[in-house]
Every structure is written in structure tokens, then in C-alpha cells.
Design an enzyme around this catalytic site. Structure first.
Site, PDB file in Angstrom:
ATOM      1  CG  ASP A 262     -20.239  14.294 -36.484  1.00 32.01           C
ATOM      2  OD1 ASP A 262     -21.053  14.456 -37.408  1.00 32.01           O
ATOM      3  OD2 ASP A 262     -20.277  13.327 -35.696  1.00 32.01           O
ATOM      4  CD  GLU A 305     -24.308  17.093 -37.432  1.00 31.59           C
ATOM      5  OE1 GLU A 305     -25.169  16.347 -37.924  1.00 31.59           O
ATOM      6  OE2 GLU A 305     -23.435  16.675 -36.647  1.00 31.59           O
TER       7      GLU A 305
END
Length: 547
Positions: A262, A305
Site C-alpha cells: 500500500d 500501489e
């Protein structure tokens, strides 16, 4: 300096250094992404843990989904029928216990991105034993597991969740998205403490965490493990190294196959190289200790990401590089095997051949040669997700599952789960509970069957996502995908229902038996073409093994 045990050294160095280019698996993989809280409720006893209340805004509280629900669907064969290669679950760490309001309603950490303790599974999701069962069950079904990891921030501060010491986190400034520093050394939003990942200064454990571990009876064990880790690696006891130890324990203990990272662009990229190295070591150790349970001999996989990165120089992308304005970073050089492709959802409504040809060109001899991308239609925090009202569900599935690159199914894509929940605010609109109640409806059954056929065809033929694309006919639209020694495939779209006669353009030889994976029929190649009758508008063709 990292000291790698001699028996693992060769395995780890190979896992860290080798490109996925030699292995088409992750280039073609179908990855199913879910928020466990919104997928399936397998145990109603843990629906509100830690004293959480049912007082959140619409779709902003825990709704009961858990690991037991995922295990149940694995055992029912749900993911195998979809042709899923890996399941990516949002973070399972113990989350903040309280709630906060960022302007879109009172919100609990149902999504998993507000961690409190990286060493425990949140009881709303299950337990450590249930996580182990989930991974083992997935492996038995031939499916890999990707855990979502966070090293950028802690959860928000609430009346029940104190802030970590300022030696661990910063609380200002809020990111202004200007240059590298304006994305990295700042908080993403107010009240989301940013971990000081740039620091090399030793820090003591946060007092609140020490007290928590003491209450739970595991303080001495956790401290002993930290002592061993820092003694082995020689790292200073700076914040990032604690987190690297904690997140890689999930690999070492349970055999997790990879991470989805993330907020990757909001952390110094060197951190991800260290994480990949330690995670590779951990997986090598687990596979050495569990030879009968490992799904394969692949190294550790890391998906990033990098918000705004995309194929075809989308957004802030310059080929492999992400451009911060004052600095360009090639995240593939820092341990990532694949990055999420934010371009796909924006371009999927356009011309199919332009999309497929440009991606194939990028991935084979172009700017992204040798690395992997993950395409998606919809996601948990992309308000520009394609077709949120599911008016083009069939067409969207066809494009995603036949596009060059790996494919992400966001939970409910395959059931046309609505993404416009009008009673919710912000990204909660994208996160309704899985619409299992509609599974008995003919329209839902039809779209699910469409996804299943595409998924099984893709899984059986690595050339679909990892191969070189070539258009063979514009009308009807026919293309091939070829990949080294893998079976080539031939696909035709936009056909009329009924009798079909399609040239095979030399992809298959005369006399060869070919299967249409959509209708299930097998027909021979005669005179350089195949003929069959089906009520469908597409053909998914591959040669049949006669052995």
C-alpha cells in the site's frame, strides 16, 4: 549487513534478483482482491470485536465478513471455478479500536488500512490460527495468497487509540503532492500519523504497544524475537526495521506468497528493496520447513500501489519511471515484480485493438519489457472505477480478462456488484457487501458464468496475459497470443450467433483438434479454418492435447 543462513543463501539471492520475465505466471495471473469484511461472514460471533459499536455511517462500520467466510468459499470451489491464481486480501493486522470521521461519516477500520498492531490478526477478521488455515486451504486449491502491507502510516488517533511517540511518527505537514518530499515526508491526511521511514535513529518500543503485549502475555516473546532479528541483520532499531520484521513474520510463520504494498510511492523506495530481501528470506525458510505444503518453488512476489502509475506513459509515468516532478523513481528497481496499472480503468471504454496492441507493445520490447502490470476495472478507492452502475459488465469482463498483463478481479466484479451505493459517502460507495443474495437471479448467473469461462481459459493458457498480441482480422475481430513454448491461442470477438467459419491464420495446423473454451466444443482444423455452431459472440480457441 544482512547475514543469510548458508543453506538459504542461494535460494534467497535468486528470489531477490531474478526477474519475473522468465516465469509467465505473474504476468498472466488472475488476482482476486477483496476486503474480507465485505466478502462473506463465516462466523457471526466476531462481528463486533474490541467493543466496537454498530454506530458508523452507511457502509463505514464492520459488516461481519471474515477469514472463515473466505475459507468456506475456497472449499466450495468458488475461486477455482473463476480461474483465480491468487487472492489478495486487504490488511489483516489488528486495527484501531475506535472510530473517526474524516468528513464522510463516522468510520471504523473495516477496510484494514488503519493498523494498530502489526503482530496480531484483528479479531473481526479471525485469528492467527485462522490465517494459517486460510493460507493452507488456498495452497491446497492451487491458489497463492497476497497480503496487503502498510509501512507508510499508523491508524488515526482516537480516544481509544493513542498516537505513537513522535520518534516513530510525524503528524505534520499534510502532503501537498509537490515533489518527492511533498509525497513522502508528510501525512496523507490530517490525523493519519506518518511513519518516519527515513530515520536510522534507534527508538524504543511504543509504551502503548509494550503495555498491550504485557496484558496479552506475550511481551517477553515479542522482545526476544526482536532481539534475534536485530542481532541477525545488524540493523539499527529504527522504525522501518521494526515494521520490516513484523510484516515479514507473516511470511515466515504462514507461508504467504507475496505482498501488495500500500502507498508505495509515499515511502522511500530503498525501504521496499529491504522488505523484498527479508520477505524472500522468510519465504525460503518456510518452504524449506514445509516442503509438502508449498504450492511451487517460486520466489517471493511483490506488487506495488504507486498511485498514478500506468502503462502507455499514463499520468505521472515515464515508461518504467514514476515522475515526482523533481525526481523519477523506477520502482521495479526496488524489489517490485509488478505495479498496479491505473491506466486500464480509464481506457477500457475505448477501442479494444488499440488497448491490446499498445499494452502488448509496452510489455514486449517496449518501455515495460520484462516487468509485470496488474490491470483492473474497479477498486476499493478509485472513484473513477469503470462502469460503476454495471451497465457494461459483460464487455468489461471480456476486455479485462483478455488484455495483455495480469488481471485483478475486485470482489463482486463477477456478480456485477453495484458500485454506486447512494446512501454512502466517498469510497464507501465502492465497498458494499458481496451481493450473494443476487446469485439466484438469471442475469447474475449469466455474468458469473461469463467470468468463469474467461478465467478458466486465461488460467489454462499463460499466453493470454503474458504473450505477444497480434491482430489477424479487423472484421470479424480476430487476434492471437503467442508465448515461447506455451500453447498459442486464437480469439475472435463480435461474432454473430449461429454457424461460424473462422480462418486460423496458421496458428493451428490442419488436422489439429481445437477446443473452443467458451462453448466447450472441439473441432478439427480443415483447410486452414474451423467451423462450429454456437449461440455465442466469441470464440476462445486453443489446441487440444491428444496425449
Amino acid at each position: 549487513m544482512i547475514r543469510i543462513a548458508p543453506t538459504l543463501a542461494a535460494f534467497v539471492l535468486a528470489a531477490v534478483s531474478c526477474s519475473t520475465a522468465a516465469d509467465p505466471f505473474w504476468h498472466n495471473a488472475t488476482i482476486y482482491f477483496m476486503l474480507p469484511d465485505r466478502f462473506a461472514n463465516g462466523d457471526t460471533d466476531n462481528d463486533l470485536s474490541y467493543g466496537r459499536q454498530a454506530d458508523a455511517g452507511p457502509l463505514r462500520g464492520f459488516m461481519g465478513g471474515d477469514l472463515q467466510g473466505v475459507i468456506d468459499k475456497l472449499n466450495q470451489g468458488y475461486f477455482n471455478q473463476l480461474g483465480v491464481d491468487a487472492i489478495w486480501v486487504s490488511p489483516l493486522y489488528e486495527q484501531i479500536h475506535g472510530a473517526t470521521d474524516e468528513g464522510t461519516g463516522r468510520t471504523y477500520a473495516y477496510h484494514g488500512y488503519w493498523p494498530k498492531d502489526w503482530t496480531a490478526v484483528d479479531r473481526n477478521f479471525g485469528s492467527e490460527a485462522l490465517l494459517e488455515e486460510f493460507v493452507r486451504t488456498a495452497h491446497r486449491h492451487g491458489i497463492r495468497v497476497l497480503l496487503d502491507v502498510i509501512i507508510n502510516h499508523t491508524g488515526p488517533v482516537t480516544g481509544r487509540d493513542p498516537r505513537a511517540p513522535l520518534s516513530w511518527v510525524r503528524t505534520e505537514p499534510v502532503c501537498n503532492w509537490s515533489g518527492f518530499a511533498g509525497n513522502v515526508r508528510c501525512t496523507l491526511v490530517a490525523n493519519l500519523p506518518d511513519i518516519r521511514t527515513e530515520s536510522e535513529a534507534p527508538v524504543a518500543l511504543p509504551p502503548a504497544l509494550v503495555a498491550k503485549w504485557q496484558r496479552e502475555g506475550r511481551l517477553e516473546r515479542e522482545k526476544a524475537e526482536l532481539d534475534e532479528f536485530f542481532a541477525r541483520t545488524g540493523y539499527p532499531r529504527a522504525p522501518k526495521y521494526y515494521f520490516i520484521k513484523w510484516v515479514t513474520d507473516w511470511v515466515r510463520d504462514y507461508g504467504v506468497d507475496g505482498f501488495r504494498v500500500d502507498t508505495a510511492k509515499h515511502v522511500e523506495p530503498q525501504v521496499w528493496r529491504l522488505l523484498k530481501r527479508e520477505a524472500s528470506r522468510a519465504l525460503a525458510k518456510w518452504k524449506a520447513d514445509n516442503p509438502g505444503e508449498k504450492p511451487d518453488d517460486r520466489g517471493f512476489f511483490m506488487l506495488g500501489e504507486v498511485y498514478g502509475f500506468g502503462a502507455d506513459s499514463f499520468g505521472a509515468s515515464e515508461g518504467r519511471n514514476y515522475d515526482f516532478g523533481d525526481r523519477q523513481v523506477d520502482f521495479f528497481d526496488y524489489g517490485f515484480d509488478s505495479l498496479i496499472n491505473f491506466d486500464f480503468a480509464r481506457r477500457v471504454k475505448g477501442d479494444t485493438e488499440s488497448l491490446f496492441a499498445s499494452y502488448s507493445g509496452d510489455l514486449h520490447g517496449g518501455a515495460l519489457d520484462g516487468v509485470a502490470i496488474l490491470n483492473y476495472l474497479a477498486s476499493h478507492d478509485d472513484m473513477h472505477s469503470f462502469d460503476r452502475r454495471r451497465q457494461h459488465a459483460r464487455e468489461a469482463a471480456t476486455k479485462l480478462m483478455l488484455a495483455p498483463g495480469a488481471a485483478q478481479i475486485y470482489y463482486g466484479d463477477e456478480l456485477a456488484r453495484p458500485l454506486h451505493m447512494t446512501d454512502a459517502q466517498g469510497d464507501a460507495q465502492l465497498r458494499g457487501f458481496m451481493n450473494w443474495d443476487q446469485l439466484g437471479e438469471p442475469q447474475t448467473q449469466a455474468i458469473l458464468l461469463h467470468w468463469q469461462k474467461l478465467g478458466q481459459f486465461r488460467q489454462a493458457h499463460p499466453a493470454v496475459g503474458a504473450g505477444v498480441h497480434k491482430m489477424l482480422s479487423e472484421q470479424p475481430y480476430v487476434f492471437s497470443r503467442t508465448l515461447n513454448s506455451e500453447k498459442p491461442v486464437l480469439v475472435s470477438l463480435g461474432l454473430a450467433p449461429g454457424r461460424k467459419s473462422i480462418p486460423v491464420y496458421g496458428v493451428f495446423a490442419d488436422g489439429e483438434l481445437v477446443r473452443d473454451f467458451y462453448s466447450g466444443q472441439q473441432v478439427p482444423v480443415e483447410g486452414g479454418k474451423i467451423e462450429l455452431e454456437s449461440p455465442y459472440e466469441l470464440l476462445l480457441l486453443a489446441a487440444v492435447d491428444r496425449s
